[in-house]
Write an enzyme that holds these catalytic residues in place. Sequence first.
Site, PDB file in Angstrom:
ATOM      1  CD  GLU A 178      -2.653  -1.384   0.068  1.00  0.00           C
ATOM      2  OE1 GLU A 178      -3.319  -0.443  -0.369  1.00  0.00           O
ATOM      3  OE2 GLU A 178      -2.580  -2.484  -0.505  1.00  0.00           O
ATOM      4  CG  HIS A 204      -3.625   7.947   0.386  1.00  0.00           C
ATOM      5  ND1 HIS A 204      -3.212   6.648   0.283  1.00  0.00           N
ATOM      6  CD2 HIS A 204      -3.903   8.136   1.699  1.00  0.00           C
ATOM      7  CE1 HIS A 204      -3.245   6.075   1.457  1.00  0.00           C
ATOM      8  NE2 HIS A 204      -3.663   6.946   2.349  1.00  0.00           N
TER       9      HIS A 204
END
Lengths: 411, 411, 411, 411
Positions: free
Chosen positions: D106, D404
């Site tokens: 991730e 992100h």
Amino acid sequence: MATLTLPDAPTGPAAPPDVHHGVPHDHDVSRDYGPECVRARRDWVEARTGAALHHVGAYSFDPAATHGNIENFTGVAQVPIGFAGPLLIDGEHAQGEFVVPLATTEGTLVASYGRGMKVLTLAGGVRTTVSADAMQRAPVFGFDSAREARAFREWVADHFAGIKLAAESTSRIARLIDIDVFLASRFAFARFSFETGDAAGQNMVGKATLAACEWILSTAGSALGVRRFFLESNLATDKKPSHVNILRARGKHVTAEATIPGALLETHLRTTPRRLCEHWGIANVGAWLAGVTYNGLHAPNAITAMFIACGQDVANVAEAGTASLYVEVTPEDALYISLTIPSLIVATHGGGTGLATQRECLESMGCFGDGKARRLAEIVAAVALAGEVSLGAAISANEWVSAHERYGRKR
Amino acid sequence: MATLTLPDAPTGPAAPPDVHHGVPHDHDVSRDYGPECVRARRDWVEARTGAALHHVGAYSFDPAATHGNIENFTGVAQVPIGFAGPLLIDGEHAQGEFVVPLATTEGTLVASYGRGMKVLTLAGGVRTTVSADAMQRAPVFGFDSAREARAFREWVADHFAGIKLAAESTSRIARLIDIDVFLASRFAFARFSFETGDAAGQNMVGKATLAACEWILSTAGSALGVRRFFLESNLATDKKPSHVNILRARGKHVTAEATIPGALLETHLRTTPRRLCEHWGIANVGAWLAGVTYNGLHAPNAITAMFIACGQDVANVAEAGTASLYVEVTPEDALYISLTIPSLIVATHGGGTGLATQRECLESMGCFGDGKARRLAEIVAAVALAGEVSLGAAISANEWVSAHERYGRKR
Amino acid sequence: MATLTLPDAPTGPAAPPDVHHGVPHDHDVSRDYGPECVRARRDWVEARTGAALHHVGAYSFDPAATHGNIENFTGVAQVPIGFAGPLLIDGEHAQGEFVVPLATTEGTLVASYGRGMKVLTLAGGVRTTVSADAMQRAPVFGFDSAREARAFREWVADHFAGIKLAAESTSRIARLIDIDVFLASRFAFARFSFETGDAAGQNMVGKATLAACEWILSTAGSALGVRRFFLESNLATDKKPSHVNILRARGKHVTAEATIPGALLETHLRTTPRRLCEHWGIANVGAWLAGVTYNGLHAPNAITAMFIACGQDVANVAEAGTASLYVEVTPEDALYISLTIPSLIVATHGGGTGLATQRECLESMGCFGDGKARRLAEIVAAVALAGEVSLGAAISANEWVSAHERYGRKR
Amino acid sequence: MATLTLPDAPTGPAAPPDVHHGVPHDHDVSRDYGPECVRARRDWVEARTGAALHHVGAYSFDPAATHGNIENFTGVAQVPIGFAGPLLIDGEHAQGEFVVPLATTEGTLVASYGRGMKVLTLAGGVRTTVSADAMQRAPVFGFDSAREARAFREWVADHFAGIKLAAESTSRIARLIDIDVFLASRFAFARFSFETGDAAGQNMVGKATLAACEWILSTAGSALGVRRFFLESNLATDKKPSHVNILRARGKHVTAEATIPGALLETHLRTTPRRLCEHWGIANVGAWLAGVTYNGLHAPNAITAMFIACGQDVANVAEAGTASLYVEVTPEDALYISLTIPSLIVATHGGGTGLATQRECLESMGCFGDGKARRLAEIVAAVALAGEVSLGAAISANEWVSAHERYGRKR
């Protein structure tokens, strides 16, 4: 009573005087139970609101008896009572057949419990078991870091005797049986558990825990690095359903169980052991979806109706809302059914137990006074089981609504 | 009344007759409210148990009024009522100052709520908001596999109009607003939500949901492959605290909130906004440890006392045991405090609302009859908030036990 | 790479540079995947810690492929993979026999799943059904009081089209399907649910929700009285087991179910349908005591092992830790068993799915790339069911420990 | 390897042989780690599925090392590792600066933890405290009624020494520290807690508990009326988040805490202590709505990434999904923040800890082998705290999505 002439003022008699903790009052009007004062309160409410308090003012006892039970006494709620039973109980404290007072305004409730009791009695009765008995207060101590909180837990374990002595100095009845210290962040949450005899004991353990904490703080508060202290932390858990109560009793941990032959179920309730088990299995999935801590049907109905009738602290129904229903089909194709209520708070001494109708209801079950609290817990649990049988059968036989149509309807 | 001569038999009058659903009885003795029958029941209980029912037999109304509220009517519980207030409320349905009846036997309760009300009133009152209003029944449908259950969910969504028509044919009042179908295993759990006007509505929605399900089953039961059906599945969630109620209202979803200047808190409650917030933060950790679904202090106390006084279904305190308390210090150093109760079930019509004392108590708040249920919900929430303020202050000021010593003690 | 010479400084290469959101860097050393930089990181860690990173430095792919998957790439964890199967699946997306890669270091796990798969395959396979598919982000909006929060909920419902347009402008894939607004105190918690194709979608929905909220705030923020805004509120509920996920899918809501003839159970697993049901019933009581949101045995074992093998976001096992196991004995005395996982987050596109071994594992099940996410969800659920069968049988046959003795032991 | 020629058969080599508990096999093909067998498995999977297992087949160690860790060894998952740190820790077992291996796919995760670590290190580091350490197995004993279950509880308390002796005869390491017996219905659920040294201990305690139960059953099983016995009851609670773990540690109960000056937060994370506290308070309401047992942000991210890197039983993330985040603004306007994880299961001995990359990762933190498990627990908790700081700051500064966008995106 001059303030009666000031009905709009927030300090009128219906507004209790500010609670001056520890400061003596010459006359605390909120605790005047004399006929003039009670009448003056009713007059004041009536004048202010335009409502009549005709029936509220009708009671059959001396209001002075409610000293310690209520402030601003103005009258009573008259809640209808129906008796249901007999229910055969095979308990350790309750033995034999009982008829029980249920105070409710919900039609069908008494009838439904009655039919469950009948079947259980015909099946040989309900076996009841009290497995634990305790009342809690849970103060919290704050520290600089988690490490001091952990050291505090050890200190408490090492000084249990001294703490117990301090706690028990406040009461002839309260007995400290356990201090369970839980740690989170830099806090130590100390769950004090007491035996409280036949009283519910919330106030008794509050006072005892405070004395214990004062002893702890004065003995070692600064050595242990206590930085903060509150007498309650949400862990007690008063008037709240909780998981800690499932694991550790609050009030009585009581189980009621019975075995009902299939033929009895079919004859009287038009269902079968298998059908009830089928519903139970599916209802467990429903309970998971709902996120309930009670997978049964309606135990709070029994508990509430008996609590109102018997002078219990009815708000404790919140705690009693956690329970476990278990059913299975026995090898003999009978239904085994049990209900476990881990936090049933009952009293047969103190609180509202000595009031007029409340005492009579307790006496009708032989549950008034010392040595009777576990007996009452057993009866309540047995009655609650009767309700699970009756409603469980109605649902599994798809007859539920028609019963309510018959009994729950005004003319 | 021949059965009166058989006091030991489980079919005596105190034992209600078996509930023969749908089968007419010539005479249902459990619903005989005549003076002879009521007296005979008391006599029978007294003879059987040795207890006197002297006070239980004292009431000021015609027992026939309890038809539909209770079976085996035998008398009443007289529960003391104290009024507290005034409490200034700024609601959408409740506007102005209210004095409220609290039926309880717990000393200190009325006084404690009263002092919270006083501070809230001085602070400008409590703002109340009802955000949702619904009552549920949750049947479950079983299939051969999860796939048919999923198809059922789609069918229900596509046929909402027909289902609604069937459901609403049973009542002038009930309005079906939503069917939420949840899937697990090979079951479809259908949570039917209704508006029920000013009644609590549990029976009304039971009947309507049954009609809806009968329509579903007769219309498409076999086409959809329905193999099993139960009218209730634990998802309703009647008389149970649940998480689904936190997310989706059962009864009224109501919030009460207030802002209290720091000076007021200090003068009247000897604490500060910061101190109350500090306790709240720590008590949230305590709530996590305890596993409670309510992080506040004792809202069920207010709810129970008002429910008993006002003829509500008191067992619904179980549902009301989930709530959220939130506090913060405002930029002006005042305390903002709010209590949200997502499943507060109240009625001002039907149930016990029309009984003698119950109606008077409702009328004292202008809450009797049609169009008043949300008003009652707002008042209950505002009173519950007063209790959070008062007890929160007592705990944060470490004064809690002394108050109970003063008010909670028999002479 | 000058910082490499400062191994003690917190800004060394193993310490990622501060995350300067939106501010371009000339060179972000944390995302340099070149061989020198990777080696330099290993050297630095080795020098600093004294540990060798010999095996960690062994990998079979170009580190540049991990761009977007990891910062400070230093090497790999080599986690053993065992294949288990074949498992016959009758899904809507997965059809036929599958062998599945399980990455684990827990002895017995592969063997135990394998034996469950064998029995399920012999029984005719596992039927799988995906009933819902969604990914969430849950911002919170603060207001002056609960009343404005309630109005906000209405505004959002009335402006869904505009919000959807804003949200979907950020992605070719994300489709906003629902905004569920929950109210508490003076806050509106808005749970945005999206379809995210074959990606897990957490980042995609974060971006889309932010755009939606920016549109809301700029369009009507001040008119609605929004005082506060946070993009996340704990209601999403990322990396957390939750009740809202039980009711509303996060990721895939998937059920796996099978019917196993009694003879098969006896021959292969030395237990019976009745015995497994008996254990399930008792384990439901255990689940109530434990306070778990999953009444089954060990589904996270399957999920974790497949997630590691297949490049999933393994921390989502936290969400997948809620599940419902249901068993019953059929009229034919077979075992019906089902497992429902309401929040299984899987991806076959994006995230780690394209990495070297991860892609191979996905491809071994025909699960790599677009249009395969539900297929993967079905397979994971079917495998998890195999584990419930195998361990459930071992416990009910009291053989559990001996299996671990055989398989879970180093030589 | 004849079965390789039967790739369609459910008994092929990728299908592990049935687990014949206690029955010796001549050759257990599932535990053949020889190169031919491993290759044959890969060939078989490739032939069967059409997928290449090119990278899966690349590993740097002798597969025989995985004996006891996996059956049907076929290759490895290569999971990218990034190191983050240094993080300054002031623990009782971990002292000094640590760089930590995070295995994840991730994007942003390593960067985000790194920035949290940097701020915590600049703030003087993280204080860590292990407050409890235990591993459980929870058998259930069934009786005729609740009364025998209660007597069993007493018997167990009275015979702790004998039970302990029996349990500990099975292991040099396991030490029985407590048996907590919980009662419900007619069952006694016995939660056996053990110290297990530096192993996670699930298998060790299973074996020890079985021996203890066999001793109980043979010594007094019929005298006590034991009718049923299962070695596990859902109360352990293996691979499940649970409330009992919040109250009673499973694995390590560990707290990480830090105080961060306001200036540091503002400079590095663009937020303030007050703003983080504000979000925490609101997120507590969100946690109540969501029904989570963890009010923080994403601790499972850190735990999972470290568990994969370090050969832990990654499925235990399910247990670690319960945690408590607490924050407050200190009188000095700094941020106090703590994370308590009550059920963090870690091992530095046994399980996957000795495998090639896993051991290297443990060694990089000085956490391999005996006497290191609490050190590892402290480091994991400290790293998890860093993630709470970093993400909490990003949310409270409304910068989350942009991070992100920068790090979580493939080129």
